[in-house]
Design an enzyme around this catalytic site. Structure first.
Site, PDB file in Angstrom:
ATOM      1  N   ASP A   1       0.859  -1.180   0.000  1.00  0.00           N
ATOM      2  CA  ASP A   1       0.000   0.000   0.000  1.00  0.00           C
ATOM      3  C   ASP A   1       0.898   1.232   0.000  1.00  0.00           C
ATOM      4  O   ASP A   1       2.118   1.117   0.049  1.00  0.00           O
ATOM      5  CB  ASP A   1      -0.964  -0.031   1.192  1.00  0.00           C
ATOM      6  CG  ASP A   1      -0.240   0.031   2.524  1.00  0.00           C
ATOM      7  OD1 ASP A   1       1.006   0.149   2.541  1.00  0.00           O
ATOM      8  OD2 ASP A   1      -0.914  -0.037   3.556  1.00  0.00           O
TER       9      ASP A   1
ATOM     10  N   ASP B   1      -8.448  -7.114   0.119  1.00  0.00           N
ATOM     11  CA  ASP B   1      -7.560  -7.441   1.228  1.00  0.00           C
ATOM     12  C   ASP B   1      -8.248  -7.008   2.500  1.00  0.00           C
ATOM     13  O   ASP B   1      -9.075  -6.093   2.474  1.00  0.00           O
ATOM     14  CB  ASP B   1      -6.236  -6.673   1.128  1.00  0.00           C
ATOM     15  CG  ASP B   1      -6.396  -5.243   1.600  1.00  0.00           C
ATOM     16  OD1 ASP B   1      -6.968  -4.431   0.847  1.00  0.00           O
ATOM     17  OD2 ASP B   1      -6.011  -4.938   2.741  1.00  0.00           O
TER      18      ASP B   1
ATOM     19  N   CYS C   1     -14.709 -27.911   7.005  1.00  0.00           N
ATOM     20  CA  CYS C   1     -13.430 -27.365   6.545  1.00  0.00           C
ATOM     21  C   CYS C   1     -12.388 -28.473   6.484  1.00  0.00           C
ATOM     22  O   CYS C   1     -12.317 -29.314   7.376  1.00  0.00           O
ATOM     23  CB  CYS C   1     -12.979 -26.270   7.506  1.00  0.00           C
ATOM     24  SG  CYS C   1     -11.381 -25.539   7.082  1.00  0.00           S
TER      25      CYS C   1
ATOM     26  N   CYS D   1      -9.072 -27.874   6.342  1.00  0.00           N
ATOM     27  CA  CYS D   1      -7.747 -27.303   6.610  1.00  0.00           C
ATOM     28  C   CYS D   1      -6.993 -28.155   7.630  1.00  0.00           C
ATOM     29  O   CYS D   1      -7.562 -29.015   8.295  1.00  0.00           O
ATOM     30  CB  CYS D   1      -7.846 -25.844   7.070  1.00  0.00           C
ATOM     31  SG  CYS D   1      -8.149 -25.617   8.833  1.00  0.00           S
TER      32      CYS D   1
ATOM     33  N   CYS E   1      -8.505 -28.011  11.233  1.00  0.00           N
ATOM     34  CA  CYS E   1      -9.759 -28.737  11.437  1.00  0.00           C
ATOM     35  C   CYS E   1      -9.566 -30.252  11.349  1.00  0.00           C
ATOM     36  O   CYS E   1     -10.304 -31.022  11.962  1.00  0.00           O
ATOM     37  CB  CYS E   1     -10.814 -28.259  10.439  1.00  0.00           C
ATOM     38  SG  CYS E   1     -11.318 -26.557  10.765  1.00  0.00           S
TER      39      CYS E   1
ATOM     40  N   HIS F   1      -6.809 -21.481  10.214  1.00  0.00           N
ATOM     41  CA  HIS F   1      -8.176 -21.851   9.837  1.00  0.00           C
ATOM     42  C   HIS F   1      -8.896 -20.703   9.129  1.00  0.00           C
ATOM     43  O   HIS F   1      -9.515 -20.906   8.077  1.00  0.00           O
ATOM     44  CB  HIS F   1      -9.024 -22.318  11.032  1.00  0.00           C
ATOM     45  CG  HIS F   1     -10.469 -22.330  10.671  1.00  0.00           C
ATOM     46  ND1 HIS F   1     -11.031 -23.313   9.876  1.00  0.00           N
ATOM     47  CD2 HIS F   1     -11.443 -21.397  10.857  1.00  0.00           C
ATOM     48  CE1 HIS F   1     -12.288 -22.999   9.614  1.00  0.00           C
ATOM     49  NE2 HIS F   1     -12.568 -21.841  10.200  1.00  0.00           N
TER      50      HIS F   1
HETATM   51 ZN   LIG Z   1     -10.382 -25.217   9.137  1.00  0.00          ZN
END
Ligand SMILES: [Zn+2]
Length: 375
Positions: A92, A277, A315, A317, A320, A346
């Protein structure tokens, strides 16, 4: 030559599935960019940020300028090399942090004098200086120096702020064009950094229009809509984005700065925003707030003390897969550093998942509408 932006599909609602070809990464858009304020997406190592599918992350010019300093970063090979991030980066302009974090700012036509929030030292930022710093950092995309108009701002204040932003946009562009070859890295295809202009104008439609039209005339590599998520009601954010998008050239990337909640980023992406963002997924994670397919989950709550389920059953990920709500709650309660790391992984996985799904939808909707159209 700077970036290349190729539309893959467009939808009847204005959504776009595209590729943004930058020196360090071909970015599939719409894209969400995790924020790496001081050269780090807080609490998560770069290899994991990469494995979550982040293609482009953001660095904050204000923070990196103050510490460790842009010249130091240039000397060690630029921001990509310094932080060990091979994919794309965006910096930025420093403007937003100068206005939100620094003390005793004094704005003149020339630039902004401010005191560092770290040690009170005095600094002066001009559009030219912001470009110098951003060229030293060497992100794939740099941003024009602007003044983020606060909310609420009366008409006179918004006009005055816009006048500054437009003058600064021109000066940013001129300086950038004259110095962009000074970037520390070398692209084999001869590509350099790209520069985006930022549409301001507060919540006034005609000022936003004027801002967009004048920036488009200047011919930036891409366009951002700034001055949103500054405390205005959400309908106004949506209305402003919907107003400004059609004023921007269809063949250049469009970036809405500082948004948003999961449902917002999905909505804006479907409207034709290519890049977004926000610190929300990372900041909220460090405060124990998880975004899940079942809604927001406050891991601090006592009800999770013995909950053996994963944070989000839908999820896939790494967090998880491996850890329970009970354990994440314990880490938070115990003040363990791992708490922020796991929660952030996560939340980022959740945000990246939304964008992957939206990209697939945009692509298939585009196909359908193309197939239905009379030949
Ligand atoms: Zn997750």
């Amino acid at each position: 030559m700077s970036l290349k932006f190729s539309l893959i599909q467009t939808t009847p609602l204005g959504g776009r599935r595209a590729q943004l070809d930058l020196s360090h990464q071909v970015v599939e858009t719409p894209v969400f960019m995790p924020v790496g304020t001081a050269g780090s997406v807080k609490a998560v190592p770069q290899d994991i940020v990469e494995s979550l599918g982040a293609q482009l992350i953001l660095g904050n010019t204000y923070h990196l300028y103050l510490r460790p300093g842009h010249e130091a970063i240039r000397r060690v090979g630029g921001l990509h090399r310094f932080i060990g991030w091979p994919r794309a980066l965006l910096t930025d302009s420093g403007g937003f942090q100068v206005f939100s974090l620094s003390q005793l700012r004094k704005v003149s036509d020339d630039g902004v004098r401010f005191r560092s929030h770290l040690d009170g030292s005095s600094h002066f930022f001009t559009p030219e200086h912001s470009m110098e710093v951003q060229i030293a950092l060497g992100a794939d995309i740099a941003m024009a120096f602007d003044e983020c108009t606060e909310y609420p701002a009366d008409r006179r204040r918004a006009e005055e702020s816009l006048r500054l932003t437009m003058a600064w946009a021109r000066r940013s562009l001129e300086h950038f064009r004259g110095h962009q070859h000074e970037v520390v890295w070398h692209d084999q295809l001869g590509r350099a950094q790209s520069l985006f202009g930022i549409v301001q104008g507060g919540m006034y439609h005609d000022l936003r229009r004027e801002s967009a039209e004048r920036l488009v005339e200047m011919d930036f590599d891409g366009y951002a809509i700034g001055g949103l998520s500054v405390g205005e009601p959400r309908e106004l954010t949506l209305e402003t984005i919907a107003d400004v998008l059609p004023l921007l050239p269809p063949d250049k990337p469009r970036y809405v700065m500082g948004v948003g909640y999961p449902d917002e980023i999905e909505q804006y992406a479907r409207m034709g925003v290519d890049m977004m963002d926000c610190v929300l997924p990372t900041r909220a994670a460090r405060h124990g707030l998880l975004f899940t397919s079942e809604g927001r989950l406050n891991i601090k709550n006592k009800q999770y003390a013995e909950d053996q389920g994963p944070p989000d059953p839908a999820c896939d990920c790494m967090v998880c897969h491996r850890y329970s709500r009970a354990y994440l709650r314990h880490l938070f309660q115990a003040g363990e550093a791992l708490s922020g790391t796991l929660n952030t992984i996560h939340n980022l996985a959740y945000y990246m998942g939304i964008m992957r799904r939206v990209r697939a939808d945009l692509q298939s909707v585009g196909h359908r509408s193309a197939a239905e159209a009379p030949s």
